[in-house]
Design an enzyme around this catalytic site. Sequence first.
Site, mmCIF file in Angstrom:
data_model
loop_
_atom_site.group_PDB
_atom_site.id
_atom_site.type_symbol
_atom_site.label_atom_id
_atom_site.label_comp_id
_atom_site.label_asym_id
_atom_site.label_seq_id
_atom_site.Cartn_x
_atom_site.Cartn_y
_atom_site.Cartn_z
ATOM 1 N N HIS A 96 9.251 -48.118 -69.505
ATOM 2 C CA HIS A 96 9.727 -46.967 -70.289
ATOM 3 C C HIS A 96 8.761 -46.569 -71.398
ATOM 4 C CE1 HIS A 96 13.923 -46.706 -68.683
ATOM 5 N NE2 HIS A 96 13.558 -47.889 -68.227
ATOM 6 N N ASP A 154 4.619 -42.218 -77.878
ATOM 7 C CA ASP A 154 5.970 -42.389 -77.327
ATOM 8 C C ASP A 154 5.884 -42.246 -75.812
ATOM 9 O OD1 ASP A 154 8.755 -42.625 -77.272
ATOM 10 O OD2 ASP A 154 9.031 -41.225 -78.942
HETATM 11 C C1 GDG Z 1 12.312 -45.746 -75.083
HETATM 12 C C2 GDG Z 1 10.881 -45.208 -75.165
HETATM 13 C C3 GDG Z 1 11.561 -43.328 -73.667
HETATM 14 C C4 GDG Z 1 19.260 -42.095 -81.268
HETATM 15 N N1 GDG Z 1 20.041 -42.251 -82.340
HETATM 16 C C5 GDG Z 1 21.298 -42.376 -81.887
HETATM 17 C C6 GDG Z 1 21.270 -42.296 -80.493
HETATM 18 N N2 GDG Z 1 20.013 -42.115 -80.142
HETATM 19 C C7 GDG Z 1 19.583 -41.952 -78.757
HETATM 20 C C8 GDG Z 1 18.901 -40.628 -78.544
HETATM 21 C C9 GDG Z 1 18.100 -40.905 -77.284
HETATM 22 C C10 GDG Z 1 17.766 -42.389 -77.430
HETATM 23 O O1 GDG Z 1 18.656 -42.932 -78.397
HETATM 24 C C11 GDG Z 1 16.366 -42.589 -77.939
HETATM 25 O O2 GDG Z 1 15.487 -42.357 -76.894
HETATM 26 P P1 GDG Z 1 13.959 -42.012 -77.143
HETATM 27 O O3 GDG Z 1 13.363 -41.662 -75.822
HETATM 28 O O4 GDG Z 1 13.871 -40.899 -78.124
HETATM 29 O O5 GDG Z 1 13.279 -43.289 -77.794
HETATM 30 P P2 GDG Z 1 13.314 -44.921 -77.573
HETATM 31 O O6 GDG Z 1 14.566 -45.507 -78.071
HETATM 32 O O7 GDG Z 1 12.087 -45.420 -78.236
HETATM 33 O O8 GDG Z 1 13.228 -45.122 -75.978
HETATM 34 C C12 GDG Z 1 10.873 -43.695 -74.981
HETATM 35 C C13 GDG Z 1 12.896 -44.014 -73.520
HETATM 36 O O9 GDG Z 1 12.796 -45.428 -73.739
HETATM 37 C C14 GDG Z 1 13.489 -43.803 -72.125
HETATM 38 O O10 GDG Z 1 12.606 -44.194 -71.123
HETATM 39 O O11 GDG Z 1 11.753 -41.929 -73.648
HETATM 40 O O12 GDG Z 1 9.549 -43.205 -74.997
HETATM 41 O O13 GDG Z 1 10.264 -45.564 -76.397
HETATM 42 O O14 GDG Z 1 18.878 -40.744 -76.139
HETATM 43 O O15 GDG Z 1 19.869 -39.608 -78.408
HETATM 44 N N3 GDG Z 1 22.367 -42.373 -79.721
HETATM 45 C C15 GDG Z 1 23.560 -42.529 -80.356
HETATM 46 N N4 GDG Z 1 23.652 -42.642 -81.723
HETATM 47 C C16 GDG Z 1 22.548 -42.552 -82.510
HETATM 48 O O16 GDG Z 1 22.657 -42.621 -83.747
HETATM 49 N N5 GDG Z 1 24.687 -42.597 -79.612
#
Ligand code: GDG
Length: 477
Positions: free
Chosen positions: A163, A370
Site C-alpha cells: 500500500h 504517499d
Molecule cells: C496507506 C498509505 C494508501 C482519516 N481520518 C479518519 C479516517 N481517515 C481515513 C481517511 C482515509 C484513510 O483513513 C487514510 O488513507 P490515506 O490513503 O489517506 O493514508 P494512509 O493511512 O497513510 O494509508 C496510502 C492507503 O494506505 C491505501 O492503500 O492510499 O498511501 O499510506 O480513508 O478517510 N477515517 C475515520 N475517522 C477519521 O478520523 N473514520
Amino acid sequence: MSRGSEFVVVANRLPVDRNVGADGVPRWRRSPGGLVSAIAPVMRRRKGTWIGWTGAPDEQLEPFEEDGMSLHPIAQSAQEVELYYEGFSNATLWPLYHDVVATPVYDRAMWDAYVRVNRRFAEAAAKVASKNAIVWVQDYQLQLVPQMLRELRPDLRIGFFLHIPFPPVELFWQLPWRRRILEGLLGADLVGFQLPGAAANFVRLCRRLLDARFTKQDVFWDDRVVRARAFPISVDVGELNDLIGREDVLERAQEIRTDLGDATVLLGVDRLDYTKGITQRLQAFGELVEEGHIKPGQAVFVQIATPSRERVEQYQLLREEIEQLVGRINGEHSEIGFPVIHYMHSSYDRAELAALYLAADVMVVTPLRDGMNLVAKEYVACRKDLRGALVLSEFTGAAAELKRGAFQVNPYDIDGLKGTLMAALNAEPAEQARRMRVMRRRVIEHDVDRWAQEFLSELENPARSAPAEQAPPALEG
Ligand code: GDG
C-alpha cells in the site's frame, strides 16, 4: 486439507474493531475504510478467512465469525508490538519506503521480531488455506510471508499488495536485510504496487541485488515467474455516495459552515504522520495570513490530525512541532471569535468526514510522499455538486490519476504552495466544475471494487504471462 478456505487474506490487522456498547459489553464492528469493504464481498462469496491481529497485545483469541467473514486472530506480545510493529514496520520500513523523510532505525532485535511475527502469520495461513487456495497478503508489515508460506504450501496462489511506495534502488540499498525482504516478496506469484514506477523499482532491485533474470514487469526466480504490476487503489464510491445523500450529513455540512462563520474553508484530513506534509501546509497558510493575503474571519483552515503510532518517538516529536506551529499562528493572527486554524487531534466517524468534505472549499493534500492518498479521492467522490478545489502534492500516488483536475504542488516549495493555495481559493465555480468533472470521472470509473477485482483476476489468470522456461537470458545491468 480438503476443508479450509479457498480465499485467505493476511493483513496485520483484522477488519474489525472492538467497541464497548452502552451496556458495557464489548462487540466487534467492521472497521471503516475501502480495503475492508472491497474485500468483504469476495470473502463472503468464496467462504474466505481473514488472518490478522486484534490490535490488543498479549491476547490469544480463537477464530470467530463476524459480519459474514471468518476471522483468525494472530497473537502479538507487548514486546512484539514494540519491536515488530512500532519498531521494524513503523520506525524502519515506513520512513525508508517514504524517501527517508525521517531517519530509519536499523535494529537487529526489531528485525528478529519482524521475522518471528511474519512466520506466525505464514504458519496460520498455511493451516487455514484449502488446497490450491488464493492467499492475498497485504502491506509492508508482512513482506516475508509470501516466501515463508510458499515453503510450507507450494500449492497456493499467493498475491501481495504493497500500500505504500516502494523505494528506488539507492534507498533500499541501505537496509541491512535487503536481500531477505526481496526474497520474501518473490515468494508471491503477483506483487502489486500502487504505481508502475514502484513495480519498476522492484524489478530493478531484483536484477541488481539478486542477479535475477527479468523482463519489464516479470522476475524469473526459483523456476517461477513473479509478476510485478501496478494496481492503484481507490475508494468505496458507493459508500460515500450513500453518505452524501443522507439528510443528516447535508445538515451537518451546513452546520459546520455556519459554525465557522461562513468563512472560506480549507481542510486537511490526515493521520498525524510526518509523511503527510502537515507542517508545510500550515506554514504556507500562516505566511499567507501574515502577509495579509488571507484575513482572519474570511478564511479558516480546519486540520483533522487523527492520532497515529503514538508510542513511536518521531510521531511524538511531530505532534509537538505541529501543535507549536498551530499555537504560534493562532496566537499571532487570530481575532476574538476568529481563530485562523482549527486543529483537531482526534478521529471522527465516516459521516462526519463526509460532512467536512462537503463543507470544504479547498481540500489540502500535501504529502512529502504517499503511496496513493485516499483522502484526495474521497473528497472528489463526495463533490457531486462539482464545487470545491483539490490542492494535491506531486508526491502522492493519486497525483498520477488526478493531475488534470487538481491544483498540483511541490510541498517542499513553500512559496509555490502559497501560490497554489491562492489559485485554488480564487478558482471560479466554472473552473472548479471543469476540474472536478475530470477527477470524478476517473475516481468513479476506478473505484476500490475494480481495484480488488483487477488484482484478483491477474492473480488467478497466469495464462497471460510467459512460463518460466521461456525466461530470457540474464541481461547486463
Ligand atoms: C496507506 C498509505 C494508501 C482519516 N481520518 C479518519 C479516517 N481517515 C481515513 C481517511 C482515509 C484513510 O483513513 C487514510 O488513507 P490515506 O490513503 O489517506 O493514508 P494512509 O493511512 O497513510 O494509508 C496510502 C492507503 O494506505 C491505501 O492503500 O492510499 O498511501 O499510506 O480513508 O478517510 N477515517 C475515520 N475517522 C477519521 O478520523 N473514520
